[in-house]
Design an enzyme around this catalytic site. Sequence first.
Site, mmCIF file in Angstrom:
data_model
loop_
_atom_site.group_PDB
_atom_site.id
_atom_site.type_symbol
_atom_site.label_atom_id
_atom_site.label_comp_id
_atom_site.label_asym_id
_atom_site.label_seq_id
_atom_site.Cartn_x
_atom_site.Cartn_y
_atom_site.Cartn_z
ATOM 1 N N HIS A 1 0.956 -1.369 0.454
ATOM 2 C CA HIS A 1 0.077 0.092 0.043
ATOM 3 C C HIS A 1 0.858 1.249 -0.121
ATOM 4 C CE1 HIS A 1 -2.425 -3.381 2.552
ATOM 5 N NE2 HIS A 1 -3.115 -2.495 1.678
ATOM 6 N N ASP B 1 2.835 2.270 3.697
ATOM 7 C CA ASP B 1 3.403 0.778 3.509
ATOM 8 C C ASP B 1 5.006 1.424 3.676
ATOM 9 O OD1 ASP B 1 1.160 -0.860 4.462
ATOM 10 O OD2 ASP B 1 1.189 -1.858 2.495
#
Length: 443
Positions: free
Chosen positions: A107, A110
């Site tokens: 993501h 992340d």
Amino acid sequence: MAIVKGEKEYFEGIGEIRYEGKDTDNPLAFRYYDENRIVQGKTMKEYLKFACAYWHSFNGNGSDPFGEPTHIFPWDVKSDPVERAKDKMDAAFEFITKMNLPYYCFHDVDMVDYGPDVAENERRLRVLTDYALKKQEESGVKLLWGTANLFSNRRYMNGAITNPDFHVLSHGAAQVKAALDATIALGGENYVFWGGREGYMTLLNTDMKREKEHFARFLHTVRDYARKNGFKGTFFIEPKPCEPSKHQYDYDAETVIGFLRQYDLLGDFKLNLEVNHATLAGHTFQHELQVAADTGMLGSIDANRGDYQNGWDTDQFPNNINELVESMLIILEAGGFQGGGINFDAKIRRNSTDREDLFYAHIGGMDIFAKSLLVAEEILQKSDYAKLRKDRYASFDSGQGKAFEEGRLSLEDLRDYAASNGEPRLVSGRQEYLENLVNRYIF
Ligand code: XLS
Ligand code: NI
Ligand code: NI
């Protein structure tokens, strides 16, 4: 695979994980995953396309609603978000290359922490994208898919793309644009939409029809942008029935396929199916796989497992051989994944705090999938498994059954057939025979 480290070695004392065969007693070796072994005309590495999930392995810190973090990450120290993110990426690529994982997934948040400023977030993600590109080139590791996290920030509490406020929608869109740009720059093979907040808590305040139309409109907009910017990969929708929303629009495979068909998106989108999401929807994972396979929509999977007693997405690493052999039978019969692979959307437990635990978890997951693939291939090659199922439908292969399938029989014709042929013979479904057959190849 070349191990790619940063200045510091984070998983010290652990080297490359290699295939040693089923009799090894080395817990840091593969017993079944032999990346060069040929299965179905491809190497295991190419067939299974294992990916590491950035979020669970390098961000998930073991905290739960009742307790503080237990995974104290040595890369999570510096105060500057970009420098901290680079350290994390050093650790991530060290782990991924030591594990011999050919792919990863992420993501946007992340990769690097986001703040409230859209342009600053875009800048941060671009810096980390450049950093990741170098690491990919050095190691040969590839990006299976990227995605945007449209569920953690408080602005998304009423949904992101299905939020009743257009302003919130636009922030979701900005994040998707940046995540897609990063995915394209990194040669990402696919892009995922998982909409944890795309749903509702109560219909008392929700215009469901309008929200779903917004979601479909947005997917068209994203698809057009991506194609214009050279993205050749597949978009995946990842179904999940609930959690964190009470009701999620992408409930299960069948629901998502219906949605994609209704809004004319079948050409660019396929499914990313997750084991624990299937069980939350009241299905087996095998059911979800078969639904997708039957429509040519089996794009990719998120591997994990749920818990028999707990009713939420526990995201444990897979270890149920029967579930996975039955799953691999479906995947093999479908001709493999359409563009995707096997992403370990799974986390080690809160109380798994040794440095080795992340390795054991992935080794176990990769080995059980490799073993399942081998068992399923053998079942298809050597047993009468596929034939038995086909033979159950033999009455439709000729005569009146065939005429029915071809639409040549009226309701009166069907009635006449019943009237003139007496009572049908009871035919066993042979479930126990088939269950034993699967076990015979596992043992
Ligand atoms: C959550 C989902 C999520 C997606 C990616 O339940 O599995 O992790 O895979 O957003
Ligand atoms: Ni997932
Ligand atoms: Ni999940």
